[in-house]
Design a protein around this motif. Structure first.
Motif, PDB file in Angstrom:
ATOM      1  N   PHE A  84      -3.878 -21.530   2.782  1.00 20.67           N
ATOM      2  CA  PHE A  84      -4.685 -20.442   3.353  1.00 20.67           C
ATOM      3  C   PHE A  84      -4.461 -19.971   4.674  1.00 20.67           C
ATOM      4  CE2 PHE A  84      -6.853 -23.044  -0.066  1.00 20.67           C
ATOM      5  CZ  PHE A  84      -7.290 -21.937  -0.825  1.00 20.67           C
ATOM      6  N   GLU A  85      -4.722 -18.779   5.080  1.00 26.84           N
ATOM      7  CA  GLU A  85      -4.651 -18.571   6.522  1.00 26.84           C
ATOM      8  C   GLU A  85      -5.829 -17.405   6.728  1.00 26.84           C
ATOM      9  OE1 GLU A  85      -0.771 -16.330   6.761  1.00 26.84           O
ATOM     10  OE2 GLU A  85      -1.401 -14.626   5.293  1.00 26.84           O
ATOM     11  N   THR A  86      -6.126 -17.269   8.054  1.00 29.79           N
ATOM     12  CA  THR A  86      -7.217 -16.471   8.368  1.00 29.79           C
ATOM     13  C   THR A  86      -6.957 -14.908   8.397  1.00 29.79           C
ATOM     14  OG1 THR A  86      -6.507 -16.448  10.586  1.00 29.79           O
ATOM     15  CG2 THR A  86      -8.183 -18.292  10.113  1.00 29.79           C
ATOM     16  N   LEU A  87      -7.785 -14.034   8.114  1.00 29.70           N
ATOM     17  CA  LEU A  87      -7.705 -12.730   8.136  1.00 29.70           C
ATOM     18  C   LEU A  87      -7.824 -12.278   9.557  1.00 29.70           C
ATOM     19  CD1 LEU A  87      -9.496 -11.561   5.135  1.00 29.70           C
ATOM     20  CD2 LEU A  87      -7.018 -11.578   5.374  1.00 29.70           C
ATOM     21  N   ALA A  88      -7.776 -10.896   9.866  1.00 31.15           N
ATOM     22  CA  ALA A  88      -7.338 -10.503  11.360  1.00 31.15           C
ATOM     23  C   ALA A  88      -8.778 -10.476  11.948  1.00 31.15           C
ATOM     24  CB  ALA A  88      -7.092  -8.949  11.387  1.00 31.15           C
ATOM     25  N   TYR A  89      -8.721 -10.761  13.167  1.00 32.81           N
ATOM     26  CA  TYR A  89      -9.986 -11.104  14.234  1.00 32.81           C
ATOM     27  C   TYR A  89     -10.247  -9.750  14.835  1.00 32.81           C
ATOM     28  CZ  TYR A  89     -10.828 -16.311  13.668  1.00 32.81           C
ATOM     29  OH  TYR A  89     -10.845 -17.398  13.101  1.00 32.81           O
ATOM     30  N   GLN A  90     -11.548  -9.636  14.766  1.00 27.94           N
ATOM     31  CA  GLN A  90     -11.962  -8.259  15.735  1.00 27.94           C
ATOM     32  C   GLN A  90     -12.496  -8.776  16.953  1.00 27.94           C
ATOM     33  OE1 GLN A  90     -15.722  -6.637  14.251  1.00 27.94           O
ATOM     34  NE2 GLN A  90     -15.652  -5.097  15.616  1.00 27.94           N
ATOM     35  N   GLN A  91     -12.001  -8.533  17.943  1.00 24.13           N
ATOM     36  CA  GLN A  91     -12.005  -8.911  19.249  1.00 24.13           C
ATOM     37  C   GLN A  91     -13.015  -8.026  19.783  1.00 24.13           C
ATOM     38  OE1 GLN A  91      -8.774  -8.736  22.445  1.00 24.13           O
ATOM     39  NE2 GLN A  91      -9.171 -10.818  22.490  1.00 24.13           N
ATOM     40  N   ILE A  92     -14.360  -8.429  20.285  1.00 24.94           N
ATOM     41  CA  ILE A  92     -15.473  -7.809  21.037  1.00 24.94           C
ATOM     42  C   ILE A  92     -15.324  -8.095  22.531  1.00 24.94           C
ATOM     43  CG2 ILE A  92     -18.033  -7.687  21.194  1.00 24.94           C
ATOM     44  CD1 ILE A  92     -16.747  -7.202  18.486  1.00 24.94           C
ATOM     45  N   VAL A  93     -15.044  -9.084  22.969  1.00 21.48           N
ATOM     46  CA  VAL A  93     -14.749  -9.185  24.366  1.00 21.48           C
ATOM     47  C   VAL A  93     -13.419  -9.936  24.545  1.00 21.48           C
ATOM     48  CG1 VAL A  93     -15.612 -10.307  26.498  1.00 21.48           C
ATOM     49  CG2 VAL A  93     -17.170  -9.316  24.830  1.00 21.48           C
ATOM     50  N   ALA A  94     -12.561  -9.693  25.368  1.00 17.84           N
ATOM     51  CA  ALA A  94     -11.340 -10.498  25.531  1.00 17.84           C
ATOM     52  C   ALA A  94     -11.407 -11.529  26.676  1.00 17.84           C
ATOM     53  CB  ALA A  94     -10.282  -9.331  25.888  1.00 17.84           C
ATOM     54  N   GLN A  95     -10.646 -12.676  26.060  1.00 13.04           N
ATOM     55  CA  GLN A  95     -10.836 -13.866  27.049  1.00 13.04           C
ATOM     56  C   GLN A  95     -10.055 -13.524  28.393  1.00 13.04           C
ATOM     57  OE1 GLN A  95      -9.751 -13.897  23.848  1.00 13.04           O
ATOM     58  NE2 GLN A  95     -10.150 -15.625  22.612  1.00 13.04           N
ATOM     59  N   GLY A  96     -10.752 -13.887  29.218  1.00 15.20           N
ATOM     60  CA  GLY A  96     -10.051 -13.393  30.802  1.00 15.20           C
ATOM     61  C   GLY A  96     -10.501 -12.104  31.210  1.00 15.20           C
ATOM     62  N   ALA A  97     -11.228 -11.372  30.386  1.00 13.22           N
ATOM     63  CA  ALA A  97     -11.789 -10.064  30.972  1.00 13.22           C
ATOM     64  C   ALA A  97     -12.764 -10.109  31.742  1.00 13.22           C
ATOM     65  CB  ALA A  97     -12.260  -9.230  29.683  1.00 13.22           C
ATOM     66  N   SER A  98     -12.766  -9.231  32.778  1.00 12.99           N
ATOM     67  CA  SER A  98     -13.699  -9.094  34.001  1.00 12.99           C
ATOM     68  C   SER A  98     -15.265  -9.194  33.497  1.00 12.99           C
ATOM     69  CB  SER A  98     -13.442  -8.145  34.990  1.00 12.99           C
ATOM     70  OG  SER A  98     -14.372  -8.049  36.072  1.00 12.99           O
TER      71      SER A  98
END
Length: 262
Positions: free
Chosen positions: A42-56
């Protein structure tokens, strides 16, 4: 978000249903000669990025972890397990088992070559060694009428004592094929596989040489399916299916509550 949860749970149901089909096929072929079990990946489907890691996060700080929401799961593929099946002595001179890597070569009706681990061979009306479905073994070996004392060596050398002779005569040699990635072979059914770009080209030669397994006459390789392991896997899959089903019910109740109270 709750609608998205319904979708995620549905992908879980689909994935577990496919895995159950893989397990069912393994168990159905527990007594199939030379059968190699499959494993569902199995593998994960696409992720929805709400807040990016490292964003201000403000003028001086950054988000340490971010916020990503997954959209579910899907089956990435099935991997064939190439472990050796147990060998059973039959005493039949035309039964062959490969101890180690390798495949027997048989000729299909269209002239192409297919590969099999099932060594339950027979003789055709012309004395040619064939599979139960009548495909001739390659290279083709013909046993003359009246021949006795058929022996097949560990290297595939076929010998028999012909009528009117006292010493055995060599009739040919069974060659086997090995692949860089045998799991990349395409299953055709009837215990047969065909070469693909993923498997690499067949490397043919005498059994017992260059990584090819030796032959054992009068024995058959059983399937490598472990019934206990498959049953445990089946129970786990059933439980995972039930959990995803309950997730759909719970999400539906949340939606009903929201509609009635908003």
């Amino acid at each position: 978000m709750t609608n998205a949860a319904l979708h995620v749970a549905r992908t879980g149901l689909d994935a577990q249903n496919l895995k159950m089909q893989v397990i069912a096929n393994n168990l159905a072929n527990v007594n199939t000669t030379g059968f190699k079990k499959d494993r569902a990946n199995f593998e994960t489907l696409a992720y929805q990025q709400i807040v990016a890691q490292g964003a201000s996060s403000d003028g001086q700080n950054q988000f340490a972890v971010g916020l990503s929401l997954g959209s579910g799961v899907q089956m990435a593929g099935t991997a064939r397990m190439e472990s050796q099946g147990s060998l059973t002595t039959t005493g039949n001179g035309l039964d062959l088992a490969i101890e180690g890597q390798g495949y027997f070569q048989v000729q299909m009706a269209d002239g192409t070559t297919a590969y099999t681990r099932a060594g339950n061979f027979s003789l055709s009306s012309e004395g040619v060694i064939v599979t139960p479905d009548g495909q001739p073994l390659q290279p083709q070996i013909q046993i003359p009428e009246g021949a006795t004392g058929l022996t097949i060596g560990s290297d595939g050398t076929v010998s028999a004592t012909l009528a009117g002779e006292s010493e055995p005569t060599e009739l040919g040699r069974i060659e086997t094929a090995r692949f860089v990635n045998p799991a990349g072979l395409q299953a055709l059914g009837n215990n047969l596989y065909t070469e693909t770009a993923a498997s690499g080209q067949a490397q043919t030669g005498a059994a017992g040489t260059e990584g090819r397994g030796a032959l054992r006459q009068g024995a058959l390789e059983g399937s490598n399916v472990n019934v206990v392991e498959e049953l445990v896997d089946m129970i786990e899959t059933q439980r995972a299916y039930e959990v995803n089903s309950k997730m759909i019910s719970a999400t539906d109740e949340m939606l009903q509550y929201a509609n009635q109270n908003m």
